[in-house]
Design an enzyme around this catalytic site. Structure first.
Site, PDB file in Angstrom:
ATOM      1  N   GLY A  12       0.810  -1.220   0.000  1.00 37.12           N
ATOM      2  CA  GLY A  12       0.000   0.000   0.000  1.00 37.12           C
ATOM      3  C   GLY A  12       0.837   1.260   0.000  1.00 37.12           C
ATOM      4  O   GLY A  12       1.979   1.269  -0.480  1.00 37.12           O
ATOM      5  N   PRO A  94      -7.188  -0.427  10.332  1.00 38.68           N
ATOM      6  CA  PRO A  94      -8.278   0.561  10.416  1.00 38.68           C
ATOM      7  C   PRO A  94      -8.987   0.536  11.769  1.00 38.68           C
ATOM      8  O   PRO A  94      -8.749  -0.371  12.577  1.00 38.68           O
ATOM      9  CB  PRO A  94      -9.241   0.090   9.318  1.00 38.68           C
ATOM     10  CG  PRO A  94      -8.981  -1.383   9.181  1.00 38.68           C
ATOM     11  CD  PRO A  94      -7.551  -1.596   9.497  1.00 38.68           C
ATOM     12  N   GLU A 166       2.160  11.427   3.191  1.00 38.75           N
ATOM     13  CA  GLU A 166       1.856  11.276   1.772  1.00 38.75           C
ATOM     14  C   GLU A 166       2.077  12.607   1.056  1.00 38.75           C
ATOM     15  O   GLU A 166       1.900  13.671   1.633  1.00 38.75           O
ATOM     16  CB  GLU A 166       0.430  10.759   1.597  1.00 38.75           C
ATOM     17  CG  GLU A 166       0.333   9.316   2.048  1.00 38.75           C
ATOM     18  CD  GLU A 166      -1.064   8.745   1.956  1.00 38.75           C
ATOM     19  OE1 GLU A 166      -1.827   9.164   1.068  1.00 38.75           O
ATOM     20  OE2 GLU A 166      -1.397   7.878   2.786  1.00 38.75           O
ATOM     21  N   ALA A 224       3.047  10.632  18.188  1.00 35.92           N
ATOM     22  CA  ALA A 224       3.563  11.616  17.212  1.00 35.92           C
ATOM     23  C   ALA A 224       2.406  12.105  16.340  1.00 35.92           C
ATOM     24  O   ALA A 224       2.242  13.312  16.116  1.00 35.92           O
ATOM     25  CB  ALA A 224       4.658  10.988  16.356  1.00 35.92           C
ATOM     26  N   CYS A 277      -4.794   8.218   8.723  1.00 34.11           N
ATOM     27  CA  CYS A 277      -4.193   7.869  10.029  1.00 34.11           C
ATOM     28  C   CYS A 277      -4.530   8.766  11.211  1.00 34.11           C
ATOM     29  O   CYS A 277      -4.724   8.252  12.312  1.00 34.11           O
ATOM     30  CB  CYS A 277      -2.695   7.759   9.871  1.00 34.11           C
ATOM     31  SG  CYS A 277      -2.266   6.385   8.791  1.00 34.11           S
TER      32      CYS A 277
HETATM   33  P1  NAD Z   1      -2.981   0.430   2.573  1.00 36.20           P
HETATM   34  O1  NAD Z   1      -4.389   0.108   2.804  1.00 36.20           O
HETATM   35  O2  NAD Z   1      -2.594   1.393   1.507  1.00 36.20           O
HETATM   36  O3  NAD Z   1      -2.154  -0.922   2.292  1.00 36.20           O
HETATM   37  C1  NAD Z   1      -2.277  -2.080   3.048  1.00 36.20           C
HETATM   38  C2  NAD Z   1      -2.197  -3.287   2.115  1.00 36.20           C
HETATM   39  O4  NAD Z   1      -2.122  -4.475   2.884  1.00 36.20           O
HETATM   40  C3  NAD Z   1      -3.412  -3.457   1.208  1.00 36.20           C
HETATM   41  O5  NAD Z   1      -2.989  -3.407  -0.144  1.00 36.20           O
HETATM   42  C4  NAD Z   1      -3.983  -4.846   1.574  1.00 36.20           C
HETATM   43  O6  NAD Z   1      -4.467  -5.561   0.463  1.00 36.20           O
HETATM   44  C5  NAD Z   1      -2.753  -5.517   2.158  1.00 36.20           C
HETATM   45  N1  NAD Z   1      -3.059  -6.634   3.065  1.00 36.20           N
HETATM   46  C6  NAD Z   1      -3.856  -6.617   4.175  1.00 36.20           C
HETATM   47  N2  NAD Z   1      -3.831  -7.825   4.775  1.00 36.20           N
HETATM   48  C7  NAD Z   1      -3.032  -8.623   4.037  1.00 36.20           C
HETATM   49  C8  NAD Z   1      -2.613  -9.969   4.153  1.00 36.20           C
HETATM   50  N3  NAD Z   1      -3.007 -10.738   5.177  1.00 36.20           N
HETATM   51  N4  NAD Z   1      -1.799 -10.487   3.207  1.00 36.20           N
HETATM   52  C9  NAD Z   1      -1.378  -9.720   2.167  1.00 36.20           C
HETATM   53  N5  NAD Z   1      -1.724  -8.414   2.007  1.00 36.20           N
HETATM   54  C10 NAD Z   1      -2.536  -7.870   2.941  1.00 36.20           C
HETATM   55  O7  NAD Z   1      -2.399   0.921   3.977  1.00 36.20           O
HETATM   56  P2  NAD Z   1      -1.196   1.957   4.220  1.00 36.20           P
HETATM   57  O8  NAD Z   1      -1.677   3.352   4.046  1.00 36.20           O
HETATM   58  O9  NAD Z   1      -0.002   1.493   3.473  1.00 36.20           O
HETATM   59  O10 NAD Z   1      -0.979   1.761   5.798  1.00 36.20           O
HETATM   60  C11 NAD Z   1      -0.394   0.590   6.301  1.00 36.20           C
HETATM   61  C12 NAD Z   1      -0.038   0.820   7.756  1.00 36.20           C
HETATM   62  O11 NAD Z   1       0.942   1.865   7.852  1.00 36.20           O
HETATM   63  C13 NAD Z   1      -1.211   1.262   8.638  1.00 36.20           C
HETATM   64  O12 NAD Z   1      -1.065   0.690   9.904  1.00 36.20           O
HETATM   65  C14 NAD Z   1      -1.024   2.768   8.724  1.00 36.20           C
HETATM   66  O13 NAD Z   1      -1.544   3.292   9.929  1.00 36.20           O
HETATM   67  C15 NAD Z   1       0.479   2.910   8.708  1.00 36.20           C
HETATM   68  N6  NAD Z   1       0.980   4.183   8.174  1.00 36.20           N
HETATM   69  C16 NAD Z   1       0.412   4.734   7.065  1.00 36.20           C
HETATM   70  C17 NAD Z   1       0.943   5.910   6.537  1.00 36.20           C
HETATM   71  C18 NAD Z   1       0.362   6.546   5.307  1.00 36.20           C
HETATM   72  O14 NAD Z   1       0.778   7.639   4.961  1.00 36.20           O
HETATM   73  N7  NAD Z   1      -0.576   5.946   4.616  1.00 36.20           N
HETATM   74  C19 NAD Z   1       2.061   6.510   7.134  1.00 36.20           C
HETATM   75  C20 NAD Z   1       2.616   5.907   8.262  1.00 36.20           C
HETATM   76  C21 NAD Z   1       2.064   4.732   8.771  1.00 36.20           C
HETATM   77  C1  UGA Z   2       0.655  12.046   8.742  1.00 33.59           C
HETATM   78  C2  UGA Z   2       1.962  12.388   9.481  1.00 33.59           C
HETATM   79  O1  UGA Z   2       2.393  13.683   9.071  1.00 33.59           O
HETATM   80  C3  UGA Z   2       3.047  11.363   9.176  1.00 33.59           C
HETATM   81  O2  UGA Z   2       4.216  11.633   9.953  1.00 33.59           O
HETATM   82  C4  UGA Z   2       2.527   9.960   9.516  1.00 33.59           C
HETATM   83  O3  UGA Z   2       3.498   8.995   9.174  1.00 33.59           O
HETATM   84  C5  UGA Z   2       1.238   9.693   8.757  1.00 33.59           C
HETATM   85  O4  UGA Z   2       0.260  10.729   9.086  1.00 33.59           O
HETATM   86  C6  UGA Z   2       0.586   8.393   9.117  1.00 33.59           C
HETATM   87  O5  UGA Z   2       0.851   7.833  10.151  1.00 33.59           O
HETATM   88  O6  UGA Z   2      -0.235   8.016   8.289  1.00 33.59           O
HETATM   89  P1  UGA Z   2      -0.245  12.330   6.272  1.00 33.59           P
HETATM   90  O7  UGA Z   2      -1.556  12.072   6.896  1.00 33.59           O
HETATM   91  O8  UGA Z   2       0.152  11.535   5.090  1.00 33.59           O
HETATM   92  O9  UGA Z   2       0.920  12.124   7.351  1.00 33.59           O
HETATM   93  O10 UGA Z   2      -0.128  13.866   5.850  1.00 33.59           O
HETATM   94  P2  UGA Z   2       0.022  15.226   6.699  1.00 33.59           P
HETATM   95  O11 UGA Z   2       0.947  16.102   5.984  1.00 33.59           O
HETATM   96  O12 UGA Z   2       0.314  14.955   8.115  1.00 33.59           O
HETATM   97  O13 UGA Z   2      -1.432  15.852   6.568  1.00 33.59           O
HETATM   98  C7  UGA Z   2      -2.548  15.286   7.228  1.00 33.59           C
HETATM   99  C8  UGA Z   2      -3.732  16.206   7.066  1.00 33.59           C
HETATM  100  O14 UGA Z   2      -3.563  17.405   7.827  1.00 33.59           O
HETATM  101  C9  UGA Z   2      -3.971  16.667   5.631  1.00 33.59           C
HETATM  102  O15 UGA Z   2      -5.345  16.716   5.359  1.00 33.59           O
HETATM  103  C10 UGA Z   2      -3.374  18.054   5.608  1.00 33.59           C
HETATM  104  O16 UGA Z   2      -3.921  18.874   4.622  1.00 33.59           O
HETATM  105  C11 UGA Z   2      -3.734  18.541   7.001  1.00 33.59           C
HETATM  106  N1  UGA Z   2      -2.853  19.618   7.506  1.00 33.59           N
HETATM  107  C12 UGA Z   2      -1.525  19.398   7.650  1.00 33.59           C
HETATM  108  C13 UGA Z   2      -3.407  20.825   7.875  1.00 33.59           C
HETATM  109  O17 UGA Z   2      -4.625  21.034   7.772  1.00 33.59           O
HETATM  110  N2  UGA Z   2      -2.590  21.800   8.373  1.00 33.59           N
HETATM  111  C14 UGA Z   2      -1.246  21.618   8.532  1.00 33.59           C
HETATM  112  O18 UGA Z   2      -0.562  22.558   9.012  1.00 33.59           O
HETATM  113  C15 UGA Z   2      -0.703  20.387   8.165  1.00 33.59           C
END
Ligand code: NAD
Ligand code: UGA
Length: 461
Positions: A12, A94, A166, A224, A277
């Site tokens: 993902g 989730p 992201e 964080a 998140c």
């Molecule tokens: P995502 O939904 O984009 O990707 C997760 C993937 O895992 C999916 O493609 C799903 O099909 C796959 N999956 C689930 N169960 C599976 C299994 N048993 N075998 C094989 N594949 C499987 O999720 P994401 O955004 O990459 O987030 C993943 C984790 O990282 C979450 O815990 C999230 O909180 C954390 N995280 C996300 C971000 C972010 O910016 N999206 C940043 C930091 C941390």
């Molecule tokens: C956030 C954290 O910044 C990452 O460090 C973390 O790894 C990630 O969550 C996660 O665990 O998923 P992300 O959600 O991808 O990252 O993006 P952010 O830049 O944090 O923005 C989150 C939301 O807040 C967005 O909708 C953004 O537009 C909003 N935002 C951000 C504001 O409204 N004001 C700001 O000053 C900053």
């Protein structure tokens, strides 16, 4: 232990970019990213790099360099679990929608399924790395599942939460503020930590690699995110006060942020934060605090989400009020659907909630986003309200084509292209009176008002 083969379960937004960088920086390690979603894997393998399932500036370049050299994407989860010395669990966590903790706790069913599968398939010792964001002490659960299902091999568990955001993921991965690795304080635990430190050291300075115990690492990730979101809700709460008092939130934010003790990051007011998140991780933190009977602590963190919801609702309410007061045709052009610029991710985007509020008032909406597809908009709206009125929703690749039919533009995502629009020209064509509701304060107020628009930003009058 020198790692030769890595498997990452979950291709993902985290698994894909993170493993691409690890593979790029460690050409001697084979990195296999596996997922049960065959369409996603096909997209990662797609010849046309525009079809990668994740849009991130700079990602396709890294994928191009490493893919089929030492970076591979596959649906054969079992094969690569068995082949790997180190396995990252990077699956979704989730908020639970049923059962104990419904609406708050993180659903660990995907993480637990991975642990079971690893235990079932493994014939050799492995280091398991928790990359997903999980509640504190989850590694204990993973350990228990692994050991009770397979006592023949040695599993070492590490926590290595991901901090990328992201839209800036590749830069965040390339120059991380810190890499956090939690592990057991045993000889084997320390060796496992060293193996992961070695992988990151190929591009991250050692001083930026922080090693801790497992629980500190898990809890630091949740907190964080809560701290970052707290700053946004703080500034957003003040934006409403600014509107009442005539103070300007942009000026207030600058003045506060120049205090080096406070710092200027994450003080940008908005229509509300989105993303997969912040909300889920805060709900999880609230749940953990409540489960220890810490009601006041739980209430404190929950307030961040209450303000965020309020901010989205009042943005929509202002638009609805404007239509009613001025007797305008109930129609709004929404610019931006992604939860922030430079991503195609729409999870928990403020746009979904604003649109839903408008639809509840029978207001027709036209939506444009440079990276989001119509099918995603339908998915998001029906997820929130399965009975939403589809006939009121239009998706447009060229938002300015029928601009003469609109009085109201609402900017929800801060895409650069919206700043660069020729607003003078748009004004000549748009229906009058013309209104811009700027949910990101990206336009220059004076300039836009001088053109003739009624401009309504956030926290500025
Ligand atoms: P995502 O939904 O984009 O990707 C997760 C993937 O895992 C999916 O493609 C799903 O099909 C796959 N999956 C689930 N169960 C599976 C299994 N048993 N075998 C094989 N594949 C499987 O999720 P994401 O955004 O990459 O987030 C993943 C984790 O990282 C979450 O815990 C999230 O909180 C954390 N995280 C996300 C971000 C972010 O910016 N999206 C940043 C930091 C941390
Ligand atoms: C956030 C954290 O910044 C990452 O460090 C973390 O790894 C990630 O969550 C996660 O665990 O998923 P992300 O959600 O991808 O990252 O993006 P952010 O830049 O944090 O923005 C989150 C939301 O807040 C967005 O909708 C953004 O537009 C909003 N935002 C951000 C504001 O409204 N004001 C700001 O000053 C900053």
């Amino acid at each position: 232990m020198r790692i030769k083969n890595i498997c990452c379960i979950g291709a993902g937004y985290v698994g894909g970019p993170t493993m691409s960088i690890i593979a790029q920086k460690n050409p001697k390690i084979n990195v296999y990213v596996v997922d049960m979603n065959a369409n996603k894997i096909a997209a990662w393998n797609s010849k046309n790099l525009k079809n990668l399932p994740v849009f991130e500036p700079g990602l396709s370049k890294v994928v191009k360099q490493a893919r089929n050299r030492n970076l591979f994407f596959s649906t054969d989860v079992n094969k690569y679990i068995e082949k790997a010395d180190m396995i990252f669990i990077s699956v979704n966590t989730p908020t639970k929608i049923s059962g104990k903790g419904k609406g708050y706790a993180a659903d660990l069913k995907y993480v637990e399924a991975c642990a079971k599968q690893i235990a079932k398939v493994s014939r050799s010792n492995k280091i398991i790395v928790e990359k997903s964001t999980v509640p504190v002490r989850t590694s204990e659960k993973i350990k228990e599942i692994l050991r009770s299902n397979n006592s023949d091999v040695d599993f070492q568990i590490l926590s290595n939460p991901e901090f990328l955001a992201e839209g800036t993921a590749m830069r965040d991965l390339e120059i991380p503020d810190r890499v956090l690795i939690g592990g057991d304080d045993t000889i084997k635990g320390k060796k496992a930590i060293d193996s992961l430190v070695e992988i990151y050291s190929s591009w991250v300075p050692k001083k930026n690699i922080l090693t801790t115990n497992l629980w500190s690492s898990e809890l630091s990730k949740l907190t964080a995110n809560a701290f970052l979101a707290q700053r946004i809700s703080s500034i957003n709460s003040l934006s409403e006060l600014c509107e009442e008092t005539g103070a300007d939130i942009e000026e207030v934010s600058k003045a506060i942020g120049m205090d080096t003790r406070i710092g200027s990051s994450f003080l940008k007011t908005s229509v509300g934060f989105g993303g997969s998140c912040f909300q889920k991780d805060i709900l999880n933190l609230v749940y953990i605090a409540r489960s220890f009977g810490l009601e006041k602590v739980a209430d404190y963190w929950e307030q961040i989400l209450i303000i965020n919801k309020h901010q989205r609702n009042r943005f929509a309410k202002n638009i609805i009020g404007c239509i009613k007061e001025n007797n305008l045709k109930p129609r709004v052009l929404i610019l931006g659907w992604a939860f922030k610029k430079n991503t195609n991710d729409t999870r928990e985007s403020a746009a979904i909630y604003v649109a839903n509020n408008l639809l509840n008032e029978n207001i027709e909406i036209y939506i444009h986003d440079p990276k989001v597809k119509r099918s995603q908009v339908d998915f998001d709206l029906s997820n929130l309200n399965p009975n939403y009125d589809k006939s009121l929703v239009n998706f447009t690749d060229d938002p300015l084509m029928n601009i003469s039919e609109h009085n109201i533009i609402a900017i929800i995502t801060e895409w650069d292209e919206f700043i660069d629009y020729n607003w003078k020209r748009i004004y000549t064509k748009i229906k009058k009176p013309a209104y811009i509701f700027d949910g990101r304060n990206i336009l220059e107020v004076e300039k836009i008002r001088k053109i003739g628009f009624n401009y309504i930003g956030i926290g500025r009058t």
